[in-house]
Design a protein around this motif. Sequence first.
Motif, PDB file in Angstrom:
ATOM      1  N   SER A 158       0.814  -1.222   0.000  1.00 53.72           N
ATOM      2  CA  SER A 158       0.000   0.000   0.000  1.00 53.72           C
ATOM      3  C   SER A 158       0.846   1.270   0.000  1.00 53.72           C
TER       4      SER A 158
ATOM      5  N   ASN B 154       2.342   2.998  -5.576  1.00 57.47           N
ATOM      6  CA  ASN B 154       1.299   3.186  -6.581  1.00 57.47           C
ATOM      7  C   ASN B 154       1.218   1.922  -7.430  1.00 57.47           C
TER       8      ASN B 154
ATOM      9  N   THR C  78      -6.725  -4.141  -8.839  1.00 55.49           N
ATOM     10  CA  THR C  78      -5.808  -3.156  -8.250  1.00 55.49           C
ATOM     11  C   THR C  78      -5.090  -2.300  -9.288  1.00 55.49           C
TER      12      THR C  78
ATOM     13  N   TYR D  16      -5.355  -3.609  -0.322  1.00 56.14           N
ATOM     14  CA  TYR D  16      -4.797  -2.573  -1.208  1.00 56.14           C
ATOM     15  C   TYR D  16      -5.863  -1.536  -1.546  1.00 56.14           C
TER      16      TYR D  16
ATOM     17  N   LYS E  71      -6.079   2.540  -0.602  1.00 59.69           N
ATOM     18  CA  LYS E  71      -6.266   3.592  -1.607  1.00 59.69           C
ATOM     19  C   LYS E  71      -7.488   4.442  -1.245  1.00 59.69           C
TER      20      LYS E  71
ATOM     21  N   GLU F  69      -6.434   6.777   1.426  1.00 62.28           N
ATOM     22  CA  GLU F  69      -5.627   7.825   0.796  1.00 62.28           C
ATOM     23  C   GLU F  69      -6.535   8.850   0.111  1.00 62.28           C
TER      24      GLU F  69
ATOM     25  N   LYS G 155      -2.710   7.825  -9.427  1.00 59.69           N
ATOM     26  CA  LYS G 155      -2.094   7.222  -8.251  1.00 59.69           C
ATOM     27  C   LYS G 155      -3.093   6.347  -7.491  1.00 59.69           C
ATOM     28  N   LEU G 156      -4.337   6.778  -7.458  1.00 59.06           N
ATOM     29  CA  LEU G 156      -5.346   6.064  -6.684  1.00 59.06           C
ATOM     30  C   LEU G 156      -5.966   4.906  -7.450  1.00 59.06           C
TER      31      LEU G 156
END
Lengths: 196, 196
Positions: free
Chosen positions: A63, A66, A90, A178, A182, A185, B88-89
């Motif tokens: 994680s 990227n 992913t 994962y 994200k 984030e 990125k995500l």
Amino acid sequence: MANQEEQFLIPLDEYLKVGIHIGTKFRTKYMAPFIYKTRPDGLVVLNVQEIDKRIRLAANLLSQYNPEDVLVVCRRENGWKAVSLFSKLTGIRIFAGRYPPGILTNPNLKTFIETKLILVVDPWPDKNIVKDALKIGIPVIALCDTNNETNNLDLVVPCNNKGKKSLGLIFWILAREYLKSKDKELKENLDKFMEE
Amino acid sequence: MANQEEQFLIPLDEYLKVGIHIGTKFRTKYMAPFIYKTRPDGLVVLNVQEIDKRIRLAANLLSQYNPEDVLVVCRRENGWKAVSLFSKLTGIRIFAGRYPPGILTNPNLKTFIETKLILVVDPWPDKNIVKDALKIGIPVIALCDTNNETNNLDLVVPCNNKGKKSLGLIFWILAREYLKSKDKELKENLDKFMEE
């Protein structure tokens, strides 16, 4: 025990059902810290708590990266379906089957790719990519069964790395963790998205 | 109105705060269906309900594709930060800035990539990739302001495609919806992961 079980990534039953802890008849000194016992029939069994702990460590490490900076390699056919679905969810690149030699080490190749982290399903059939990763100095996560050697690996995830169901469950958990990271984030990044 | 607002992807205030509905002083016939009014100072304003509806359609279309099958192109600098964080995500590839010519149409190039869906931030500065997508017959989603022409586009998302904050919010929503759809897929796929 009850407390520890509660902290597992998934219910203990799910782990046991797919035989994630069932090793081989061989045991290396490298895998000793992760081994629970040798059964009377000679089969070596892994410690499920260690498995869970290490899957979590692998998920945390993944994680940090990227999707485009990770490469998953799986020569063994029993893992192809698992890694394909993992990639689909992913966005992480995979090589299922033979990987083109030199992709990490030869920038003149059309197939050359830059990556920052490698995950291999078995460091024995996938030994060439492990060597290449060592050459260019990037970390390697490896799923390792009771028969594996673990030198040159950065993070060992002890598990049954041969069964379809075991690999399916491991990559399902890794994909879920994962995506969770994200999503976290994303929530943290709204301000970054919005500032001028 | 209250009901409709509740069904927005994010609270109406958030949309208005970033000026997602603020267009330009120009209006094309193509954008007429999405225009709310022209302000006394000449600025053309978009209909927020249409914006929300179309962002949702774009998110739904995106979620039909794996990350490696989508390409986002943004020539305009004001969108670079937004598309970078989006990539990125989600693991979706982007070109922020000039994209290498021929990447979609010339298989002899080292930079050649195969993709199944294109998203452009503005079909005017990004017109070359729209042309290339037309040549190879893949669909194009485009963010379109009041001044854009929409021929050769498959899905128009009316919005302010020039402001940093507006683009930040749009790509934040698209990333969130994309991750949600992958998470849903993950839940549905546990059986697929586990079957032999």
